[in-house]
Design a protein around this motif. Sequence first.
Motif, PDB file in Angstrom:
ATOM      1  N   HIS A 201     119.536  48.398-112.859  1.00  0.00           N
ATOM      2  CA  HIS A 201     120.938  48.813-113.026  1.00  0.00           C
ATOM      3  C   HIS A 201     120.957  50.309-113.278  1.00  0.00           C
ATOM      4  O   HIS A 201     120.698  50.760-114.386  1.00  0.00           O
TER       5      HIS A 201
ATOM      6  N   TYR B 233     115.327  47.736-106.436  1.00  0.00           N
ATOM      7  CA  TYR B 233     116.580  47.976-105.710  1.00  0.00           C
ATOM      8  C   TYR B 233     117.730  48.062-106.689  1.00  0.00           C
ATOM      9  O   TYR B 233     117.672  47.512-107.790  1.00  0.00           O
ATOM     10  N   THR B 234     118.752  48.790-106.268  1.00  0.00           N
ATOM     11  CA  THR B 234     119.997  48.814-107.035  1.00  0.00           C
ATOM     12  C   THR B 234     121.100  48.344-106.108  1.00  0.00           C
ATOM     13  O   THR B 234     121.006  48.494-104.890  1.00  0.00           O
ATOM     14  N   PHE B 235     122.134  47.770-106.674  1.00  0.00           N
ATOM     15  CA  PHE B 235     123.276  47.312-105.880  1.00  0.00           C
ATOM     16  C   PHE B 235     124.484  47.515-106.777  1.00  0.00           C
ATOM     17  O   PHE B 235     124.730  46.727-107.664  1.00  0.00           O
TER      18      PHE B 235
ATOM     19  N   HIS C  77     120.674  39.965-102.869  1.00  0.00           N
ATOM     20  CA  HIS C  77     119.793  39.636-103.997  1.00  0.00           C
ATOM     21  C   HIS C  77     118.685  38.678-103.557  1.00  0.00           C
ATOM     22  O   HIS C  77     117.524  38.842-103.942  1.00  0.00           O
TER      23      HIS C  77
ATOM     24  N   GLN D  33     115.410  44.295-109.622  1.00  0.00           N
ATOM     25  CA  GLN D  33     116.720  44.956-109.624  1.00  0.00           C
ATOM     26  C   GLN D  33     116.823  45.899-110.818  1.00  0.00           C
ATOM     27  O   GLN D  33     116.495  45.523-111.947  1.00  0.00           O
TER      28      GLN D  33
ATOM     29  N   GLN E 297     114.900  39.702-104.037  1.00  0.00           N
ATOM     30  CA  GLN E 297     114.202  38.930-105.084  1.00  0.00           C
ATOM     31  C   GLN E 297     113.078  38.092-104.485  1.00  0.00           C
ATOM     32  O   GLN E 297     111.998  37.993-105.064  1.00  0.00           O
TER      33      GLN E 297
ATOM     34  N   VAL F  27     123.698  49.291-101.496  1.00  0.00           N
ATOM     35  CA  VAL F  27     122.440  48.588-101.756  1.00  0.00           C
ATOM     36  C   VAL F  27     121.339  49.598-101.514  1.00  0.00           C
ATOM     37  O   VAL F  27     121.235  50.142-100.418  1.00  0.00           O
TER      38      VAL F  27
END
Length: 453
Positions: free
Chosen positions: A157, A214-216, A145, A155, A149, A237
């Motif tokens: 979801h 980005y997604t994680f 993150h 980010q 960031q 990630v």
Amino acid sequence: MRKRIAEILAAPEVGEQLQIAGWVRTRRDAAGFSFLEVGDGSSLANLQVIAEQTLANYRDEVKKLSTGCTVLVTGVLQESPAKGQSVELRADAIEVLGWADPESYPLQKKHHSFEFLREICHLRPRTNALGAVARVRSRLSYGVHTFFQERGFIQVHTPIITTSDCEGAGEMFQVTTPSASSVDSGEFFGRPAGLTVSGQLQAEVYAQALGNVYTFGPTFRAENSNTSRHLAEFWMVEPEMAFCDLARNRQLAEAMLKFLLRLVLTECAADLALFDRFIAKGLVAKLEAVVDQDFSHITYTQAVEQLQQSGQSFVYPVKWGIDLQSEHERYLTETIYQRPLIVTDYPAVIKPFYMRLSDDGLTVAAMDILVPGIGEIIGGSQREERYDVLLARMQQAGVDPLSYDWYLDLRRYGTVPHSGFGLGFERLVQFVTGMANIREVIPFPRTPGFAPC
Ligand code: 4AD
Ligand code: MG
């Protein structure tokens, strides 16, 4: 004041009155007092507690404490005469919050195999190794993150339940439940749905509106691979960048991996030292070398040539057009290059429909990053942004364009060159900790036939 052991040891104040709460690792009795090693999970190090016989409950309780009992200890921090620790806690009071029957408590002081520990997933984080993995994993997650960031990535979801099979490999777990509202199809969502294998397609939607995202999150694959590098549920990630080609995608992936390694090398030194000593000798030096070196980069075609010329015999023979197997990937990164290796430009026929077709008409702008000890840790590509080419690729791959009309729409309205990749988070934790089996780097592993708690 209640303090965590990590906090106490980071800045010990001799003479301070404080309280700790944790689990007894060992008890040793001496003349007139006992030593307790107490750990609270905040660090690998325990705090030694001196329990004198003048304590009110010394005979009835303290002398009965065994591995695994929970205690609340109030006392004064003092310098320790013993080797290997600077301070100890002289107890004024010890309250026993939970007993652990020494006859049946499964975690004894002796060494337990990781296979055995998997059978007691609910207790294994209390061991040194699994506790250290949990702390390193958490720091890496924080690092992911931080990295994105700090660079202005947003980010997103992405959904866990989806109707699109991103990788087109037919490995989606189905999500079905009886539904009164869709009587016709009998499907809760009106059509077959499953657990996501990747958040990429949805990340692309947001990249084509917000730029860098980005997604994680957790991903699921119903592949029947019982290996030391595959899980049925794992975390990925996935950054996705608009106005970005494969070269910049590669640079970002290399920068991210180095950032994450640097972070744990400085912030998880004690835990890494444990792995270096007991799990993978030379681990720290290996990670430091990765941070200091440039990754190597070759094309798939070069990789095939080098494997063929190596004189090494492989279980799966190498020829242009095959999917590189783990044995090939590891030979390249461990034996030939001895460092992380980026392989690009794979044959289109072995890669998913969304990868951008190159001018040769045979390869796609794909990249895999291979690291020693693991093999593939990252898979990514530049995405096909041309409507007609994408449509043709879908048809060739047997993917129904009607189900992906929204994905095609993005190529009809304001299309943009874009790229991204997926980092297998557990493979990263494996690489950083040197753990041989991926089942040890996720708190609750799920593999074919295995999901105990
Ligand atoms: O190479 P993969 O399948 O790529 C994708 O899913 C892309 N949609 C990613 C993207 O471009 N956004 O998976 C990415 C990574 C692999 O390199 C590997 O590290 C990890 O995910 N991975 C697994 N990790 C654990 N268990 C499994 N079964 C895994 N399958 C893939
Ligand atoms: Mg892959």
